[in-house]
Design an enzyme around this catalytic site. Structure first.
Site, PDB file in Angstrom:
ATOM      1  N   ASP A  58      17.957  42.792  29.244  1.00 15.48           N
ATOM      2  CA  ASP A  58      17.752  41.646  29.543  1.00 15.48           C
ATOM      3  C   ASP A  58      18.835  40.512  29.461  1.00 15.48           C
ATOM      4  O   ASP A  58      18.771  39.498  28.720  1.00 15.48           O
ATOM      5  CB  ASP A  58      16.461  41.326  28.980  1.00 15.48           C
ATOM      6  CG  ASP A  58      15.641  39.981  29.273  1.00 15.48           C
ATOM      7  OD1 ASP A  58      14.829  39.338  28.443  1.00 15.48           O
ATOM      8  OD2 ASP A  58      16.117  39.482  30.237  1.00 15.48           O
TER       9      ASP A  58
ATOM     10  N   LYS B  33      21.020  37.729  29.756  1.00 21.78           N
ATOM     11  CA  LYS B  33      21.128  36.494  30.599  1.00 21.78           C
ATOM     12  C   LYS B  33      21.529  35.182  29.910  1.00 21.78           C
ATOM     13  O   LYS B  33      21.609  35.668  28.401  1.00 21.78           O
ATOM     14  CB  LYS B  33      19.918  36.111  31.435  1.00 21.78           C
ATOM     15  CG  LYS B  33      18.554  36.129  30.372  1.00 21.78           C
ATOM     16  CD  LYS B  33      17.157  35.938  31.368  1.00 21.78           C
ATOM     17  CE  LYS B  33      16.174  35.496  30.233  1.00 21.78           C
ATOM     18  NZ  LYS B  33      15.516  36.553  29.679  1.00 21.78           N
TER      19      LYS B  33
ATOM     20  N   ASN C 264      20.038  34.405  26.639  1.00 20.62           N
ATOM     21  CA  ASN C 264      19.984  35.285  25.479  1.00 20.62           C
ATOM     22  C   ASN C 264      21.117  35.364  24.616  1.00 20.62           C
ATOM     23  O   ASN C 264      21.500  36.267  23.979  1.00 20.62           O
ATOM     24  CB  ASN C 264      19.566  36.636  25.903  1.00 20.62           C
ATOM     25  CG  ASN C 264      18.028  36.734  26.163  1.00 20.62           C
ATOM     26  OD1 ASN C 264      17.396  35.999  25.620  1.00 20.62           O
ATOM     27  ND2 ASN C 264      17.594  37.753  27.099  1.00 20.62           N
TER      28      ASN C 264
ATOM     29  N   ASP D  47      17.820  38.141  21.060  1.00 21.25           N
ATOM     30  CA  ASP D  47      16.443  38.101  21.786  1.00 21.25           C
ATOM     31  C   ASP D  47      16.348  39.235  22.327  1.00 21.25           C
ATOM     32  O   ASP D  47      16.173  39.222  23.741  1.00 21.25           O
ATOM     33  CB  ASP D  47      16.073  37.141  22.631  1.00 21.25           C
ATOM     34  CG  ASP D  47      14.878  37.037  22.803  1.00 21.25           C
ATOM     35  OD1 ASP D  47      14.147  37.679  22.402  1.00 21.25           O
ATOM     36  OD2 ASP D  47      14.241  35.762  23.427  1.00 21.25           O
TER      37      ASP D  47
ATOM     38  N   THR E  12      14.593  37.921  34.266  1.00 23.17           N
ATOM     39  CA  THR E  12      14.484  37.020  35.269  1.00 23.17           C
ATOM     40  C   THR E  12      15.142  37.838  36.354  1.00 23.17           C
ATOM     41  O   THR E  12      16.034  38.771  36.365  1.00 23.17           O
ATOM     42  CB  THR E  12      15.454  35.793  35.057  1.00 23.17           C
ATOM     43  OG1 THR E  12      16.581  35.986  34.815  1.00 23.17           O
ATOM     44  CG2 THR E  12      14.739  34.971  34.035  1.00 23.17           C
TER      45      THR E  12
HETATM   46  C1  LIG Z   1      14.556  32.299  18.322  1.00 25.88           C
HETATM   47  C2  LIG Z   1      15.453  33.126  18.333  1.00 25.88           C
HETATM   48  C3  LIG Z   1      14.903  34.541  18.263  1.00 25.88           C
HETATM   49  C4  LIG Z   1      15.869  35.644  18.165  1.00 25.88           C
HETATM   50  N1  LIG Z   1      15.161  36.912  18.328  1.00 25.88           N
HETATM   51  C5  LIG Z   1      13.992  37.333  18.464  1.00 25.88           C
HETATM   52  O1  LIG Z   1      13.081  36.420  18.455  1.00 25.88           O
HETATM   53  C6  LIG Z   1      13.614  38.686  18.498  1.00 25.88           C
HETATM   54  C7  LIG Z   1      12.294  38.689  18.899  1.00 25.88           C
HETATM   55  C8  LIG Z   1      11.759  40.244  19.551  1.00 25.88           C
HETATM   56  O2  LIG Z   1      12.632  41.094  19.434  1.00 25.88           O
HETATM   57  C9  LIG Z   1      10.425  40.156  19.725  1.00 25.88           C
HETATM   58  C10 LIG Z   1       9.602  39.365  19.676  1.00 25.88           C
HETATM   59  C11 LIG Z   1       8.213  39.326  19.952  1.00 25.88           C
HETATM   60  C12 LIG Z   1       7.752  40.448  20.750  1.00 25.88           C
HETATM   61  F1  LIG Z   1       6.432  40.660  20.984  1.00 25.88           F
HETATM   62  C13 LIG Z   1       8.597  41.463  20.911  1.00 25.88           C
HETATM   63  C14 LIG Z   1       8.492  42.909  21.521  1.00 25.88           C
HETATM   64  F2  LIG Z   1       7.346  43.086  21.140  1.00 25.88           F
HETATM   65  F3  LIG Z   1       8.097  42.385  22.912  1.00 25.88           F
HETATM   66  F4  LIG Z   1       9.314  43.503  21.488  1.00 25.88           F
HETATM   67  C15 LIG Z   1      10.189  41.324  20.176  1.00 25.88           C
HETATM   68  C16 LIG Z   1      17.072  35.441  18.143  1.00 25.88           C
HETATM   69  C17 LIG Z   1      17.804  34.315  17.984  1.00 25.88           C
HETATM   70  C18 LIG Z   1      16.742  33.047  18.158  1.00 25.88           C
HETATM   71  C19 LIG Z   1      17.295  31.769  18.244  1.00 25.88           C
HETATM   72  N2  LIG Z   1      17.133  30.953  18.973  1.00 25.88           N
HETATM   73  N3  LIG Z   1      17.773  29.823  18.772  1.00 25.88           N
HETATM   74  C20 LIG Z   1      17.598  28.627  19.542  1.00 25.88           C
HETATM   75  C21 LIG Z   1      18.475  28.527  20.999  1.00 25.88           C
HETATM   76  C22 LIG Z   1      16.345  28.202  19.919  1.00 25.88           C
HETATM   77  C23 LIG Z   1      18.687  30.004  17.940  1.00 25.88           C
HETATM   78  N4  LIG Z   1      19.594  29.032  17.230  1.00 25.88           N
HETATM   79  C24 LIG Z   1      20.353  29.490  16.367  1.00 25.88           C
HETATM   80  N5  LIG Z   1      20.361  31.064  15.776  1.00 25.88           N
HETATM   81  C25 LIG Z   1      19.272  31.802  16.464  1.00 25.88           C
HETATM   82  N6  LIG Z   1      19.267  32.914  15.763  1.00 25.88           N
HETATM   83  C26 LIG Z   1      18.359  31.247  17.377  1.00 25.88           C
END
Ligand SMILES: Cc1cc(NC(=O)CCC(=O)c2ccc(F)c(C(F)(F)F)c2)ccc1-c1nn(C(C)C)c2ncnc(N)c12
Length: 278
Positions: free
Chosen positions: A138, A140, A143, A156, A173
């Site tokens: 995924d 893109k 991410n 992500d 997407t």
């Molecule tokens: C928000 C954010 C999240 C993440 N990683 C994850 O959330 C992993 C979540 C996951 O693996 C997951 C969650 C639910 C779920 F059901 C499943 C399943 F089960 F489907 F597999 C899997 C990394 C970085 C960011 C991030 N965002 N931002 C801004 C751009 C908002 C940032 N700005 C600065 N630093 C940052 N680190 C960020």
């Protein structure tokens, strides 16, 4: 001497919560600081009822295991996680530079040096993930994040899988989907090579190669590998050559990750500091 091993049982009281950084999947993410060490992190809050509603408990557990095990300069760290009655908290590396997407939209398209540096970083990170049997699937611009030095971090991993063999589930997407994923056929690591080609094109032209007005048209263009290069002076023949060698329908014929790092366009343009050596 305080024990060097990471503390296992975190709780919300260990952190001072700062500004909201945005809404991620299944919840919000906040800037936060670990109280004792003053270490800055991103704290993602996921509501358990959301996870239960989509029956994602097992996938989330697997994701957490994958992500806490990945240690690479271009892979965003998941330091740990904890939960309370209704929420799961992820303690993530804070990417000070925010989304690469934002930079791309702001400047329109990237220089060949910047694009090649990001592609080299992504290639190093993917080679690392693939040797640990993880396909991201995924990748893109949304991410891809940047650290305080503008270095790329893949984030992500909401849809990656520990791949011992081929996978069939759809995700991501449309623009970045390889033909075998569009056809919902079995796919393997080579999907990430295709995505590198899509991203390289988008970094250089500002739009993804198979963009179309409708999903159906995008699917068609992907299946036909309907690739055209706008005639702009700022994109070299070598860059187009790399893109052509990645956007190949037969996944076995896509340029492998180790060959990408030796491609003339990468050698000539990637900044060695921007992307970590092997
Ligand atoms: C928000 C954010 C999240 C993440 N990683 C994850 O959330 C992993 C979540 C996951 O693996 C997951 C969650 C639910 C779920 F059901 C499943 C399943 F089960 F489907 F597999 C899997 C990394 C970085 C960011 C991030 N965002 N931002 C801004 C751009 C908002 C940032 N700005 C600065 N630093 C940052 N680190 C960020």
């Amino acid at each position: 001497m305080a024990s060097e091993s990471p503390k296992k049982n975190w709780s919300i009281n260990d952190f001072e919560i700062g500004k909201p950084l945005g809404k991620g999947k299944f919840g919000r993410v906040y800037l936060a600081r670990e109280s004792k060490s003053k270490y800055i992190v991103a704290l993602k809050v996921i509501f358990k009822e959301q996870i239960e509603k989509y029956r994602l408990q097992h996938q989330l557990k697997r994701e957490m295991a994958i992500q806490t095990s990945l240690r690479h300069p271009h892979v965003l760290r998941l330091y740990g996680w904890f939960h309370d009655a209704e929420r799961i908290f992820l303690i993530l590396e804070y990417a000070h530079g925010g989304e690469l997407y934002g930079e791309l939209r702001r400047v329109g398209y990237l220089s060949e040096q910047q694009a090649a540096t990001y592609i080299a970083s992504l290639t190093h990170a993917l080679a690392y993930c693939h040797e640990k049997h993880v396909i991201h699937r995924d990748i893109k611009p949304e991410n891809l994040l940047l650290d305080h030095e503008g270095r790329l971090k893949i984030a992500d991993f909401g849809w990656s899988v520990q791949s011992k063999n081929k996978r069939h589930t759809m995700c991501g997407t449309l623009d970045y989907l390889a033909p075998e994923m569009v056809e919902n056929k079995a796919h393997d690591y080579a999907v990430d090579n295709w995505t590198l080609g899509v991203l390289c094109y988008e970094f250089l032209y500002g739009v993804p190669p198979f963009e179309a007005d409708s999903q159906a048209d995008t699917f068609q263009r992907i299946m036909k590998v309907d690739l055209t290069f706008p005639s702009t002076p700022h994109v070299s023949t070598e860059a187009k050559d790399l893109i052509i060698q990645l956007l190949v329908k037969d996944s076995a014929k896509r340029l492998p990750l180790d060959k990408i790092l030796k491609h003339p366009w990468i050698i000539m343009n990637a900044d060695p500091n921007g992307s970590f050596p092997e």
